[in-house]
Design a protein around this motif. Sequence first.
Motif, short mmCIF file in Angstrom:
data_model
loop_
_atom_site.label_atom_id
_atom_site.label_comp_id
_atom_site.label_asym_id
_atom_site.label_seq_id
_atom_site.Cartn_x
_atom_site.Cartn_y
_atom_site.Cartn_z
N ARG A 52 44.51 -19.09 38.30
CA ARG A 52 44.08 -19.80 37.10
C ARG A 52 44.07 -21.29 37.40
O ARG A 52 44.62 -21.73 38.40
N PHE A 156 35.83 -12.34 37.53
CA PHE A 156 36.65 -13.49 37.11
C PHE A 156 37.58 -13.98 38.21
O PHE A 156 38.20 -15.02 38.09
N GLN A 194 46.82 -6.40 47.02
CA GLN A 194 46.05 -6.75 45.82
C GLN A 194 45.54 -5.50 45.13
O GLN A 194 45.22 -5.50 43.95
N SER A 232 49.77 -4.39 43.35
CA SER A 232 49.30 -3.80 42.12
C SER A 232 48.37 -2.65 42.40
O SER A 232 47.48 -2.80 43.25
N GLN A 261 42.92 -5.56 31.75
CA GLN A 261 42.05 -6.76 31.64
C GLN A 261 41.33 -6.84 30.30
O GLN A 261 41.39 -7.85 29.63
N ASP A 299 48.04 -6.21 32.72
CA ASP A 299 47.50 -7.58 32.68
C ASP A 299 46.30 -7.58 31.74
O ASP A 299 45.46 -6.68 31.83
N SER A 333 40.12 -18.17 32.47
CA SER A 333 40.04 -19.50 33.07
C SER A 333 38.93 -19.46 34.14
O SER A 333 39.05 -18.70 35.10
N ARG A 335 36.89 -19.87 37.29
CA ARG A 335 37.33 -20.25 38.63
C ARG A 335 36.16 -20.51 39.53
O ARG A 335 35.14 -19.80 39.47
#
Length: 437
Positions: A52, A156, A194, A232, A261, A299, A333, A335
Amino acid sequence: MAKKLFIETLGCAMNERDSEHMIAELSQKEDYTLTDSVEDADLILINTCSVRERPVHKLFSELGAFNKKKKEGAKIGVCGCTASHLGEEIIKKAPYVSFVLGARNVSKITEVLHKPKAVETDINYDESQFAFNDFRSSPYKAYINISIGCDKQCTFCIVPKTRGEEISIPADLIVAEAQKAAKNGAKEVFLLGQNVNNYGRRFSGEHEKMNFTQLLRRVSAVEGIERIRFTSPHPFHMDDEFLEEFASNPKICKSMHMPLQSGSSKILKEMKRGYTKEWFLNRVEKLRAVCPEVSISTDIIVAFPGESDEDFEETLDVMRQVEFDQIFSFKYSPRPLTEAQNYPNPVDPEVAKERLVRLQALHQEISDRKIQRHKDKVYEVYFEELSHDYYVKGRTNTNVIVKVKGSEELLGTFKNVRITEVARTVMTGEIVEEKAS
Ligand code: SAH
Ligand code: F3S
């Protein structure tokens, strides 16, 4: 005299592990020891996160502060994900920085240390078989990387651009690390990647074929390892075989991270998550059917471009249906280097703020009710950390944090604990003879 290293780590568990790797290399090849004091340090490292925008802004103000505090001749190095994507720009903006080392290049730490103004940010660099020296900040729990990079292209997310393509670490190396950790007293391993349940899709070089479920079986056969956690996993790769192994393997801790998400299938498509609301709910249903005691964390991103009130309601609907035990929630946010940064229809910042508040309030309401079920229950707790006022903290199998009165002797042991006081983050308990329920 040994030189002193100060290191600050931001971001995820993988960054924590990268820092451990750098500490190991620096202490064993360059004779550094850790210090908590910036003023005393000969080398100051910031291991950064760029997921972020906020931590990136913070980086430059922190660098300025470190530069003021540092002693004469001390070096400052910037590592991690922000180093990967800003590269040289960091040295341009903060010329006192000695080197920049990307998230996929941490094995080169002892090299860049001696190269003034070095910028090493190759995201194709293959560290999947690098034998790092050994350092662990906790002797009780061992983080072990099982893959590097990420092959998903969530629109994202900057991670694939900072950590590069996904390469699995050979199972033999992972098992050897688990064996070493067990020998040094760790009873818990935490497998990191990841997208852990995509394990085995690509190795560099010839390696035994293996998927994540098979890897879990291999790691659970390691003598001395009694608990396995991982993060994750991705909901898209949660097939029945994986969920059944999760449920039936007694060494696997019964807490699952299922990053949702968004609850809107339309937004999930825009995010390129690869699943729908229905698929997600179906996987939760299957998971709970095979493992009723499981705790589920998630998340959630609110206010992704184009998220309407109806889309947001879909997210709240999933929250009401699933009743997550824990959520990590963020405002979207934008990116750099990501597809979504160019998407039209950004959500008004005030609306975004409101949505985050509503989401978190709903979670709190659900959670405050759900945690009451722990009162007076007896759980097996693995103690990992000293806490203030003569308490020791540990976790239940389902990831509930519990403190009891006690001292060092409890660290690294399992005890049965009755929960006497329920609380949002840390519950209080007492050690009992009675068996865990
Ligand atoms: N695969 C990793 C993802 C790392 S990013 C994992 O699941 O841990 C961690 C979380 O940060 C993501 O799941 C997402 O919820 C959030 N995130 C990522 N990019 C973001 C962005 N651009 N804006 C807001 N939150 C973001
Ligand atoms: Fe990011 Fe999606 Fe990978 S959230 S780390 S691109 S699974």
